[in-house]
Design an enzyme around this catalytic site. Sequence first.
Site, PDB file in Angstrom:
ATOM      1  N   ASP A  87       0.827  -1.210   0.000  1.00 43.70           N
ATOM      2  CA  ASP A  87       0.000   0.000   0.000  1.00 43.70           C
ATOM      3  C   ASP A  87       0.858   1.256   0.000  1.00 43.70           C
ATOM      4  O   ASP A  87       0.447   2.297   0.489  1.00 43.70           O
ATOM      5  CB  ASP A  87      -0.946  -0.006   1.202  1.00 43.70           C
ATOM      6  CG  ASP A  87      -0.195  -0.014   2.534  1.00 43.70           C
ATOM      7  OD1 ASP A  87       0.989  -0.395   2.554  1.00 43.70           O
ATOM      8  OD2 ASP A  87      -0.796   0.371   3.561  1.00 43.70           O
ATOM      9  N   GLU A  88       2.054   1.154  -0.572  1.00 40.50           N
ATOM     10  CA  GLU A  88       2.969   2.292  -0.643  1.00 40.50           C
ATOM     11  C   GLU A  88       3.031   2.833  -2.068  1.00 40.50           C
ATOM     12  O   GLU A  88       3.193   2.081  -3.029  1.00 40.50           O
ATOM     13  CB  GLU A  88       4.365   1.890  -0.171  1.00 40.50           C
ATOM     14  CG  GLU A  88       4.419   1.518   1.303  1.00 40.50           C
ATOM     15  CD  GLU A  88       5.818   1.113   1.734  1.00 40.50           C
ATOM     16  OE1 GLU A  88       6.645   0.802   0.861  1.00 40.50           O
ATOM     17  OE2 GLU A  88       6.078   1.112   2.947  1.00 40.50           O
TER      18      GLU A  88
END
Length: 312
Positions: free
Chosen positions: A223-224
């Site tokens: 989720d970066e």
Amino acid sequence: MASNLGDGLAAAVLDALPDATAVLDGSGSIVAVNHAWEMFSLDNGGQPGKTGVGVDYLQTCERSASAGCDDAALAADGLRSVLAGGAVETELEYPCPSPQANRWFLLRITALPGHHRGAVASHINITRRKKAEQTVAHEAAHDPLTGLANRTRFSGVLNASLGMRSLGPPGSGLGVLYLDLDGFKQVNDTLGHAAGDEVLTVTAHRLRAAVRPQDTVSRLGGDEFAVAAPSITAASLRLLAARITDALAVPHLLHGQQVSVPASVGHHLCAPGERIGEVLNLADAAMYAIKRGKATNSQAPIPIRSVIRAEQ
């Protein structure tokens, strides 16, 4: 078929070739064309008098080159070399877009054998191969779920930008934003990975809408995400970070319920001489400072992780 070959078998062989082919004399003028050449010309609005026998093919290439067509200049150079005996064969891949289709062709110019002075020019349709190559190249540089640039491509963009003599006009530079979704793990754990994928794809869409056309958005993994913003001032970079924060704060509709998955967005304006590892570490540290601030304000613990080990 219009022809000066004089030999019925040679003309039949020329017509049997599947690629648009023309025979040129020593000056570069067309002395024969095959059926595929004639049909391609007709299908694309050409006229026999301007594309067939008697047309100076070399001069046509030179006129297009003078009008600014780089591919035509290369084709003219290759043809002159073959006609002068400097090369037996030359090849050039070139795009041939039209309103109906975007094609690619391979122009192969081959010297006539023996005492004949001239050349054979064949235009081979390689659109299928080029599209396959472009698909492979795109997949190697992009995240398969979101379509955003992957870590490898993003690193290449940063390296290219940081390697430039100037990072932008006076007062501006290369801005890097590093962001992480807050609460994403809970979405996967409670609603499943399909819901998590939905959050990631919607996040990618919102990021694209929030940045400028010249910015590069990347999913680094999990989720970066990251953004490279060239030629941006410190004030504009802060505004961009705020705009992204606001865009990602909008709740997602998942399984019939509104789910908030906001983002912590850190930013860094690069200085001349900085390397990619330093840049990503600084942006990442800024992002985690914001994440820790949120945790402190909410009195909720937050897991601490080590700073990203970016490629040097």
